[in-house]
Design a protein around this motif. Structure first.
Motif, mmCIF file in Angstrom:
data_model
loop_
_atom_site.group_PDB
_atom_site.id
_atom_site.type_symbol
_atom_site.label_atom_id
_atom_site.label_comp_id
_atom_site.label_asym_id
_atom_site.label_seq_id
_atom_site.Cartn_x
_atom_site.Cartn_y
_atom_site.Cartn_z
ATOM 1 N N TYR A 178 0.803 -1.227 0.000
ATOM 2 C CA TYR A 178 0.000 0.000 0.000
ATOM 3 C C TYR A 178 0.836 1.276 0.000
ATOM 4 O O TYR A 178 0.277 2.371 -0.002
ATOM 5 N N LYS A 224 -7.628 0.310 -1.922
ATOM 6 C CA LYS A 224 -9.007 0.105 -2.377
ATOM 7 C C LYS A 224 -9.041 -0.502 -3.778
ATOM 8 O O LYS A 224 -9.778 -1.468 -4.032
ATOM 9 N N ASP A 225 -8.220 0.031 -4.678
ATOM 10 C CA ASP A 225 -8.221 -0.469 -6.061
ATOM 11 C C ASP A 225 -7.717 -1.907 -6.134
ATOM 12 O O ASP A 225 -8.256 -2.727 -6.898
ATOM 13 N N VAL A 250 -7.790 -4.216 -3.732
ATOM 14 C CA VAL A 250 -8.797 -5.119 -3.160
ATOM 15 C C VAL A 250 -9.901 -5.380 -4.180
ATOM 16 O O VAL A 250 -10.346 -6.523 -4.363
ATOM 17 N N LYS A 251 -10.330 -4.331 -4.850
ATOM 18 C CA LYS A 251 -11.368 -4.481 -5.876
ATOM 19 C C LYS A 251 -10.915 -5.433 -6.975
ATOM 20 O O LYS A 251 -11.670 -6.321 -7.406
ATOM 21 N N GLY A 301 -15.199 -6.946 -2.987
ATOM 22 C CA GLY A 301 -14.704 -6.503 -1.689
ATOM 23 C C GLY A 301 -14.371 -7.683 -0.780
ATOM 24 O O GLY A 301 -14.623 -8.845 -1.127
ATOM 25 N N GLN A 357 -9.444 3.805 3.745
ATOM 26 C CA GLN A 357 -9.496 3.072 2.477
ATOM 27 C C GLN A 357 -10.166 1.712 2.646
ATOM 28 O O GLN A 357 -10.941 1.273 1.796
ATOM 29 N N ALA A 358 -9.853 1.050 3.760
ATOM 30 C CA ALA A 358 -10.320 -0.321 3.950
ATOM 31 C C ALA A 358 -11.837 -0.394 4.073
ATOM 32 O O ALA A 358 -12.469 -1.292 3.504
ATOM 33 N N ARG A 371 -13.967 1.279 2.711
ATOM 34 C CA ARG A 371 -14.545 1.435 1.374
ATOM 35 C C ARG A 371 -14.286 0.213 0.492
ATOM 36 O O ARG A 371 -14.703 0.178 -0.665
ATOM 37 N N SER A 372 -13.557 -0.764 1.047
ATOM 38 C CA SER A 372 -13.229 -1.985 0.302
ATOM 39 C C SER A 372 -13.973 -3.197 0.842
ATOM 40 O O SER A 372 -13.669 -4.327 0.475
#
Length: 324
Positions: free
Chosen positions: A190, A196-197, A199-200, A207, A222-223, A225-226
């Protein structure tokens, strides 16, 4: 006996090594001849007055220890003098002896040496409680932040033992290599890419089901949102130094839960569940599924250096102070 003392709140360099009186055993306690003491993130806070507990001066840092029972109070029956044990002390372990409540003492399995035992209790106890009681983790997807640290590596190993697909996230290729060796399936650096990207990408846009977060700060932002639908984010600590704030609409939109993890309180309030956790952990250790990584060992007179190695986030795995 000799003990590392904190006489006033301040940096690790202000700690001193002095001769002090040995502890007297009380009815509900044991006195432990300390062989090794684990270094944990609370040690970096307690000496600066930033932890939730503030012992009276002078006190020794060191929240967990392993050694041999030297004396047993009359109301303690599950261990005896001469037993090899590990103990959760809160503070006091950076010393040749420490008095410990009997309920915080467990025999060390035959498969474990003192350094490993001193590195085991707090990190594996925390991560096991987080993933079992709090997250109820079956074979799902688990994202571990700070995956090369003590609790992070324990979470990687326990997650794999529970059948999860584990994504390890850390700040360098060297740290990620440690997580990979511990069994991580996927890696995210990271410091070089968007958490986020990535994980996506790794989850096909779904997620992650469970997020283990001992870091806080920007990574929490960030997490969360993932997270997947019905996901759980485990709040373990704030090694980044910033306690994040949660936009609760994100929980609503994902049907997600943010769960606090306070293993010390759990161990006291639910001792039978905690004991069952450790029976499983010790079985996994004997099978080679969980193995503490002790990356640095310092003698007692270098306890300040040991605390700084952890506080400056230079360490991987666990740092141990060897007393005997």
């Amino acid at each position: 006996m000799q003990a590392v003392l904190c006489k006033a709140f301040g940096p690790a360099e202000t700690l001193v090594l002095e001769d002090v009186a040995s502890p007297e055993v009380k009815k509900t306690e044991i006195v432990l001849d300390v062989h090794a003491a684990g270094v944990n993130f609370p040690d970096t806070l307690i000496i600066e007055g930033k932890y939730q507990f503030k012992p009276p001066f002078p006190f020794s840092p060191g929240g967990e220890a392993a050694g041999v029972v030297a004396a047993v109070g009359e109301k303690v029956s599950h261990v005896k003098v001469g037993d090899r044990v590990m103990a959760l002390t809160g503070w006091g372990s950076f010393a040749e002896q420490v008095a410990v409540p009997g309920y915080n003492v467990m025999p060390i399995p035959a498969s474990m040496d003192f350094n490993s035992a001193a590195a085991f209790g707090m990190t594996y106890g925390t991560s096991m409680h987080a993933l079992k009681q709090r997250a109820n983790l079956p074979g799902e997807t688990l994202l571990v932040l700070g995956a090369s640290g003590g609790v992070g590596l324990a979470a990687v190993e326990i997650g794999k033992a529970m059948g999860a697909k584990v994504i390890a996230a850390a700040s360098s290729a060297e740290k990620l290599a440690v997580a990979k060796a511990a069994g991580a399936d996927e890696l995210i650096n990271y410091s070089e890419t968007s958490l986020k990207d990535e994980v996506k990408r790794l989850t096909g846009g779904q997620g992650v089901d469970v997020i283990y977060d001992p870091v806080g700060g920007d990574l929490f932002d960030q997490a969360i949102r993932s997270i997947a639908w019905n996901g759980r984010l485990l709040v373990v600590g704030f090694a980044s130094g910033r306690i994040p704030e949660l936009p609760v609409n994100l929980c609503l939109l994902k049907g997600a839960a943010v769960l606090g993890v306070f293993w010390g309180a759990f161990a006291q309030r639910q001792p039978q569940d905690n004991a069952a956790n450790f029976q499983q952990l010790f079985a996994w250790h004997a099978e080679g599924k969980v193995t503490p990584l002790v990356s640095q060992v310092f003698p007692l007179e270098q306890a300040a250096e040991a605390i700084n190695a952890l506080g400056q986030r230079k360490a991987v795995g666990k740092v141990v102070v060897q007393v005997r």
